[in-house]
Design a protein around this motif. Sequence first.
Motif, short mmCIF file in Angstrom:
data_model
loop_
_atom_site.label_atom_id
_atom_site.label_comp_id
_atom_site.label_asym_id
_atom_site.label_seq_id
_atom_site.Cartn_x
_atom_site.Cartn_y
_atom_site.Cartn_z
N MET A 136 0.85 -1.20 0.00
CA MET A 136 0.00 0.00 0.00
C MET A 136 0.88 1.24 0.00
N THR A 137 0.63 2.15 -0.92
CA THR A 137 1.38 3.39 -0.95
C THR A 137 0.71 4.44 -0.09
N LEU A 138 1.50 5.37 0.38
CA LEU A 138 0.97 6.42 1.24
C LEU A 138 0.32 7.52 0.43
N ALA A 139 0.75 7.72 -0.80
CA ALA A 139 0.22 8.82 -1.60
C ALA A 139 0.69 8.63 -3.03
N VAL A 156 0.45 3.47 10.48
CA VAL A 156 0.87 2.28 9.73
C VAL A 156 -0.17 1.94 8.68
N PRO A 157 0.17 1.96 7.40
CA PRO A 157 -0.79 1.56 6.36
C PRO A 157 -1.26 0.12 6.57
N GLY A 158 -2.57 -0.09 6.42
CA GLY A 158 -3.12 -1.43 6.54
C GLY A 158 -3.17 -1.98 7.96
N HIS A 212 7.29 1.89 4.25
CA HIS A 212 6.35 2.10 3.15
C HIS A 212 6.77 3.31 2.30
N ALA A 213 7.20 4.38 2.96
CA ALA A 213 7.67 5.55 2.23
C ALA A 213 8.92 5.23 1.42
N HIS A 233 11.37 -3.30 0.80
CA HIS A 233 10.84 -2.39 1.83
C HIS A 233 9.41 -2.79 2.23
N ARG A 234 8.61 -3.20 1.25
CA ARG A 234 7.25 -3.61 1.59
C ARG A 234 7.27 -4.89 2.43
N ALA A 235 8.19 -5.80 2.11
CA ALA A 235 8.30 -7.03 2.89
C ALA A 235 8.73 -6.72 4.33
N THR A 236 9.67 -5.80 4.46
CA THR A 236 10.11 -5.40 5.80
C THR A 236 8.96 -4.76 6.58
#
Length: 442
Positions: free
Chosen positions: A1-4, A328-330, A265-266, A281-284
């Motif tokens: 999921m992206t922040l923006a 935190v996204p999600g 995420h950023a 980064h997404r996995a982390t």
Amino acid sequence: MTLAPTVEPPARAPAADHHDLDRAARRVLVTNWRLGATVPARHLYPHQWSWDSAFIAIGLRHLSSVRAQRELESLFGAQWRDGRVPHIVFDPQVPVDAYFPGPAFWRSGAAPGAPAVPTSGIVQPPAHALAAWATYRADPAVAHARGFLPRLYPRLARWHRYLLDRRDLGGAGLASIVHPWESGMDNSPAWDSPLSRITPVPPDSFTRRDLAHAAAAERPTDLDYGRYLRLAADYRDAGYADSPDVHAFAIEDPLYNALLIAGEHALADIAAAIGRDPAPHRATADRLTAALMSRLYDPAAGMFFPRDVHTGRLVRSWTIAGLMPMVVPGLPVARELVATALGGRFRLREACPLPSYDLAAPDHQAGRYWRGPGWVNTSWLFWHGLRLHGETALADDLRDRLLRRVREAGFREYFDPLTGAGHGTDGFSWTAALALDLIRAA
């Protein structure tokens, strides 16, 4: 999921009723700007502070995208070789006795891998990747022309790697703070129990400078300072090595780790923007979110609590840090955190800014630093989280009340969350910067 999205929509001009506040906020940031960085406050905090600069950059992007980029570049210019970003970068032009503990205490020049500029040896919450992404989105053309993201990305990645590797003191994947100052919430009641094990340095062995600029009743106590200095001196004398044996204070903090996750995420978005692989980064971020939920969340309380690495137990203190995973996204328990914020401990619909500590607690102190007052930065983070999780009505209400508070009380360091009275120093940079951001929020 992206922040923006990669390109942020044009910021709206301030509404007519915010023009004066907008101009006043800009004056604070211009006044507190030094050569390449912004001090939090001219007298009380005359150097560059780490997480302050992240929040300041978020506001500066509305004043000057180049200046916002330079804010972060200046801070990361003082990064240590191991990746840590120090919590203070000292300005050599400022008198050495203007702030305590100063460069002579930290002795960073004797530490392996420290930069040439004098710094402290501890760190602060990792809000920097969020700030870098927001700064880029404010003006991608200028950022591309300056090579902002390609230059900053490797430094941000090394910073996160330091936290993920060197600071995983509990062995469960979360980063640990090793000093109350690293939490950003210096004298939080959450630290009372872990700090009780620390023998303070003698009170006649140091001279505080903060009390020359702020009332003692609004600051940490001498006993607090004695323990802070003991921890910092022990870390310094161990060559700033990280291990549970060195750190008598080691805490997995929800605020700290929430910002690390949001930052991953950023970093994924930044990596994609510069042609790097965002997947690691997404996995982390996913792995850290699972650890945050399993290690620090209490379903019965609807709240996150810090975990003391040395005892293995949660520190059940109801502080604003326990709500910060909203960024935190999600996050699977965002609704539960909103319900907790609406309850009697934080009173989201009334208190503004949100209190740093449980309003219902008998030891709540509405005017003493992080033991009760509300701070604009933590309320901004919660506002950001509300918007991220679709709670737009609550977010808009909080935004409007924050701006009203600042307009009425000024750009204070912190506020009584119920009366709105201002406390601490005035002309505080992140209050001004985040007010600018809130004014322009769509």
